[in-house]
Design a protein around this motif. Structure first.
Motif, PDB file in Angstrom:
ATOM      1  N   ARG A  35       0.832  -1.212   0.000  1.00  0.00           N
ATOM      2  CA  ARG A  35       0.000   0.000   0.000  1.00  0.00           C
ATOM      3  C   ARG A  35       0.864   1.259   0.000  1.00  0.00           C
ATOM      4  O   ARG A  35       0.546   2.241  -0.677  1.00  0.00           O
ATOM      5  N   LEU A  36       1.969   1.214   0.752  1.00  0.00           N
ATOM      6  CA  LEU A  36       2.877   2.355   0.770  1.00  0.00           C
ATOM      7  C   LEU A  36       3.490   2.578  -0.617  1.00  0.00           C
ATOM      8  O   LEU A  36       3.552   3.716  -1.108  1.00  0.00           O
ATOM      9  N   ALA A  37       3.957   1.504  -1.253  1.00  0.00           N
ATOM     10  CA  ALA A  37       4.583   1.624  -2.570  1.00  0.00           C
ATOM     11  C   ALA A  37       3.597   2.176  -3.601  1.00  0.00           C
ATOM     12  O   ALA A  37       3.965   3.011  -4.440  1.00  0.00           O
ATOM     13  N   GLN A  38       2.351   1.714  -3.544  1.00  0.00           N
ATOM     14  CA  GLN A  38       1.339   2.227  -4.468  1.00  0.00           C
ATOM     15  C   GLN A  38       1.141   3.733  -4.267  1.00  0.00           C
ATOM     16  O   GLN A  38       1.083   4.497  -5.239  1.00  0.00           O
ATOM     17  N   SER A  39       1.044   4.141  -3.021  1.00  0.00           N
ATOM     18  CA  SER A  39       0.813   5.549  -2.716  1.00  0.00           C
ATOM     19  C   SER A  39       2.005   6.422  -3.099  1.00  0.00           C
ATOM     20  O   SER A  39       1.847   7.477  -3.729  1.00  0.00           O
ATOM     21  N   ARG A  40       3.201   5.966  -2.737  1.00  0.00           N
ATOM     22  CA  ARG A  40       4.392   6.772  -2.999  1.00  0.00           C
ATOM     23  C   ARG A  40       4.706   6.881  -4.488  1.00  0.00           C
ATOM     24  O   ARG A  40       5.196   7.906  -4.955  1.00  0.00           O
ATOM     25  N   PHE A  41       4.443   5.809  -5.245  1.00  0.00           N
ATOM     26  CA  PHE A  41       4.667   5.884  -6.689  1.00  0.00           C
ATOM     27  C   PHE A  41       3.843   7.023  -7.297  1.00  0.00           C
ATOM     28  O   PHE A  41       4.317   7.763  -8.157  1.00  0.00           O
ATOM     29  N   LYS A  42       2.611   7.160  -6.844  1.00  0.00           N
ATOM     30  CA  LYS A  42       1.724   8.176  -7.404  1.00  0.00           C
ATOM     31  C   LYS A  42       2.151   9.595  -7.040  1.00  0.00           C
ATOM     32  O   LYS A  42       1.891  10.540  -7.785  1.00  0.00           O
ATOM     33  N   THR A  43       2.810   9.764  -5.889  1.00  0.00           N
ATOM     34  CA  THR A  43       3.129  11.110  -5.413  1.00  0.00           C
ATOM     35  C   THR A  43       4.564  11.550  -5.698  1.00  0.00           C
ATOM     36  O   THR A  43       4.863  12.744  -5.606  1.00  0.00           O
ATOM     37  N   GLU A  44       5.451  10.604  -6.028  1.00  0.00           N
ATOM     38  CA  GLU A  44       6.839  10.987  -6.305  1.00  0.00           C
ATOM     39  C   GLU A  44       6.923  11.817  -7.590  1.00  0.00           C
ATOM     40  O   GLU A  44       6.192  11.577  -8.553  1.00  0.00           O
ATOM     41  N   SER A  45       7.853  12.771  -7.601  1.00  0.00           N
ATOM     42  CA  SER A  45       7.970  13.666  -8.756  1.00  0.00           C
ATOM     43  C   SER A  45       9.121  13.296  -9.687  1.00  0.00           C
ATOM     44  O   SER A  45       9.167  13.760 -10.826  1.00  0.00           O
ATOM     45  N   THR A  46      10.073  12.459  -9.220  1.00  0.00           N
ATOM     46  CA  THR A  46      11.225  12.124 -10.054  1.00  0.00           C
ATOM     47  C   THR A  46      11.128  10.695 -10.574  1.00  0.00           C
ATOM     48  O   THR A  46      10.592   9.811  -9.903  1.00  0.00           O
TER      49      THR A  46
END
Length: 199
Positions: A35-46
């Motif tokens: 769940r963390l990986a799914q969320s962070r992938f969507k919010t990362e800018s690089t």
């Protein structure tokens, strides 16, 4: 690497009926990590950080479809067997977890399948088409994936084998067959996850 060690598993306790249970549960586990990986992938800018979280997502979806990444049996040890890591075996596999971690590779070898990754994935799809999974396939919740894996762990992984055994030919066949089925199911679900986060 040490901080991420508990990301690879979740300890659902099995074989607890009438037995004491002192299994330790990590504050963070594979279900939370997906769940963390799914969320962070969507919010990362690089692109670099997106690639980091994409790697983890692909790895963890695979882990959650290997039954021993989702359970800890207290049949022989009240502190749990750590997903088969403490379940010693004779032969080339030092323990039950190691044996099942190699199930996909061993299953492909047993089938005589050759070629690269894409060719092998295509062959697994032919043996286990998406239509063969019915209602199980569309499930998007990694918590449910993990709960599902407890069932084959009880009915297949721990049946017909005891600590310090050498796995029988029958056991090896069911290990390889189930591992390829789980590889297919995990692959189909990963495809759906990727479609969702790449929209």
């Amino acid at each position: 690497a040490t901080r991420c060690r508990c990301w690879h598993y979740k300890n659902i306790v099995i074989h607890a009926e009438g037995r004491s249970n002192r299994v330790q549960h990590a504050p963070f586990d594979a279900v939370k990590a997906v769940r963390l990986a799914q969320s962070r992938f969507k919010t990362e800018s690089t692109d670099r950080m997106k690639a980091f979280w994409l790697y983890w997502l692909m790895h963890l979806v695979g882990d959650l479809h290997q039954p021993l990444h989702c359970v800890s049996s207290v049949k022989f040890d009240p502190t749990g067997d750590a997903g088969g890591n403490k379940f010693a075996l004779q032969g080339r596999a030092r323990n039950l977890h190691f044996l099942w971690d190699n199930g996909i590779t061993d299953g492909l070898v047993a089938q005589g399948w050759r070629g690269g990754l894409v060719e092998k994935a295509g062959l697994v799809q032919k043996v286990h088409p998406s239509s063969s999974f019915g209602k199980f396939l569309p499930q998007p919740d990694p918590g449910v994936w993990c709960e599902e894996r407890a069932d084959p762990a009880v009915k297949t992984v721990y049946v017909g084998i005891n600590p310090n055994d050498t796995p029988s030919a029958d056991y090896e066949k069911k290990r390889k067959d189930l591992s390829l089925r789980q590889a297919a199911l995990g692959g189909y679900r990963l495809a759906e996850v990727l479609k969702e986060i790449l929209r």
